[in-house]
Design an enzyme around this catalytic site. Structure first.
Site, PDB file in Angstrom:
ATOM      1  N   CYS A 176     -20.837  -6.666  40.654  1.00 16.70           N
ATOM      2  CA  CYS A 176     -22.272  -6.425  40.810  1.00 16.70           C
ATOM      3  C   CYS A 176     -22.978  -7.770  40.759  1.00 16.70           C
ATOM      4  O   CYS A 176     -22.992  -8.419  39.710  1.00 16.70           O
ATOM      5  CB  CYS A 176     -22.792  -5.497  39.721  1.00 16.70           C
ATOM      6  SG  CYS A 176     -24.580  -5.203  39.828  1.00 16.70           S
ATOM      7  N   GLU A 216     -23.099   0.891  37.647  1.00 13.66           N
ATOM      8  CA  GLU A 216     -24.217   0.763  38.576  1.00 13.66           C
ATOM      9  C   GLU A 216     -24.987   2.073  38.688  1.00 13.66           C
ATOM     10  O   GLU A 216     -24.405   3.156  38.797  1.00 13.66           O
ATOM     11  CB  GLU A 216     -23.716   0.352  39.965  1.00 13.66           C
ATOM     12  CG  GLU A 216     -23.378  -1.120  40.078  1.00 13.66           C
ATOM     13  CD  GLU A 216     -23.391  -1.605  41.515  1.00 13.66           C
ATOM     14  OE1 GLU A 216     -24.224  -1.116  42.309  1.00 13.66           O
ATOM     15  OE2 GLU A 216     -22.565  -2.477  41.841  1.00 13.66           O
ATOM     16  N   GLY A 226     -26.179  -7.738  38.665  1.00 15.01           N
ATOM     17  CA  GLY A 226     -25.766  -7.584  37.270  1.00 15.01           C
ATOM     18  C   GLY A 226     -25.247  -8.883  36.685  1.00 15.01           C
ATOM     19  O   GLY A 226     -25.519  -9.209  35.527  1.00 15.01           O
ATOM     20  N   HIS A 269     -31.862  -3.845  34.930  1.00 18.22           N
ATOM     21  CA  HIS A 269     -30.571  -4.026  34.267  1.00 18.22           C
ATOM     22  C   HIS A 269     -30.750  -3.965  32.758  1.00 18.22           C
ATOM     23  O   HIS A 269     -31.763  -4.429  32.213  1.00 18.22           O
ATOM     24  CB  HIS A 269     -29.942  -5.371  34.645  1.00 18.22           C
ATOM     25  CG  HIS A 269     -29.568  -5.468  36.078  1.00 18.22           C
ATOM     26  ND1 HIS A 269     -28.330  -5.102  36.552  1.00 18.22           N
ATOM     27  CD2 HIS A 269     -30.286  -5.863  37.152  1.00 18.22           C
ATOM     28  CE1 HIS A 269     -28.305  -5.272  37.863  1.00 18.22           C
ATOM     29  NE2 HIS A 269     -29.480  -5.732  38.258  1.00 18.22           N
TER      30      HIS A 269
END
Length: 287
Positions: free
Chosen positions: A227, A218, A230, A169
């Site tokens: 997400c 994504e 996330g 990420h």
């Protein structure tokens, strides 16, 4: 071949789940793309196969495909949907409130809250410890930890904090998430050379010390309504920047997740999952 599937979602992040306990299904990327196509297929952000665990410490194995046909290590909303599937289908004994899900990103213990009918209402997932070592995320950005590090894109310079929650990420703080350049900058950061396995991209707005608004581009999918990994990565980035405490509500377009970075270093995610409908799919052998 005729395949039974269940359409599910976690805060609008939607998936097609298929039971494959015999480990006999091996979909081509084009087949996954067709299943996920919202005009010509079923429509979903990803496909999840429910398989028997390969680890003695897990109950079942979750094989996750992005909508572009690539596999991913983990999916936070997907693992909650996976837990609901195995609970609601009776694959987990009715007297149990926990299930351990094996993923390509490691084991994920899940505590489930059941309703009066025995079905799962919500789940708390132990997402494990965040990975901050650049080489393990992986990213080639310099330093022992990538904290608000500038990267150059075709649309300007952006500061990213890199975190892995079993998948990579890049968190970017913005003043107003509604105006964030998710569709334009998101794919540029996803495929930036500094991320050799590509990355998910978070655009985060701090509301207050207990609330974050978030939109996510994504990897292999595009912008989604939610997400889970996330949201976890963003809370970690917020704590590192002293923006929040170790617990916060992360508000996504599809709803909110409660995220906690515990003192033992492990991140916990709590949120719902829902089944939408069940159907059957005719899959050509060549797919």
């Amino acid at each position: 071949m005729r395949v039974r599937f269940t359409k599910m979602h976690g805060l609008g992040n939607d998936f097609v789940l298929i039971e494959d306990l015999a480990d006999e299904l091996d979909f081509a990327p084009e087949a996954i793309q067709w299943v996920c196509d919202r005009n010509f297929g079923i429509g979903a952000d990803g496909v999840i196969l429910v398989r028997r665990a390969t680890s003695d410490d897990a109950d079942y194995f979750m094989l996750y495909y992005n909508s572009d046909g690539t596999t991913a290590e983990m999916c936070g909303n997907g693992v909650r949907c996976f837990a609901k599937f195995v609970v609601d289908e009776g694959l987990v004994p009715a007297d149990r409130s926990a299930v351990v899900v094996e993923t390509l990103g490691g084991l994920r213990p899940v505590e489930v809250l059941r309703g009066a009918d025995g079905k799962m209402l919500s789940a708390t997932v132990d997402m494990g410890e965040p990975v901050l070592t650049p080489a393990l995320i992986p990213t080639t950005l310099p330093g022992n930890q990538v904290f608000e590090c500038p990267i150059e894109t075709g649309l300007g310079s952006y500061r990213v904090t890199a975190v892995s929650m079993g998948n990579p990420h890049a968190v970017i703080w913005v003043d107003n998430v509604d105006d964030a350049p998710v569709d334009s900058v998101g794919p540029l950061v996803e495929r930036h050379p500094a991320f050799p396995q590509r990355t998910n991209v978070e655009f985060a707005e701090l509301v207050d010390e207990r609330t974050i608004r978030l939109r996510v581009w994504e990897r292999g999918v595009g912008e989604t309504l939610a997400c889970g990994t996330g949201a976890c990565a963003t809370l970690v980035a917020a704590v590192l920047a002293c923006k929040t405490g170790r617990e916060a509500d992360v508000q996504l377009p599809g709803g909110a997740l409660a995220i906690k970075w515990a003192e033992d270093g492990r991140v916990h995610m709590t949120g719902p999952a829902a089944a939408v409908f069940v159907g059957e799919l005719d899959v050509p052998d060549e797919a």
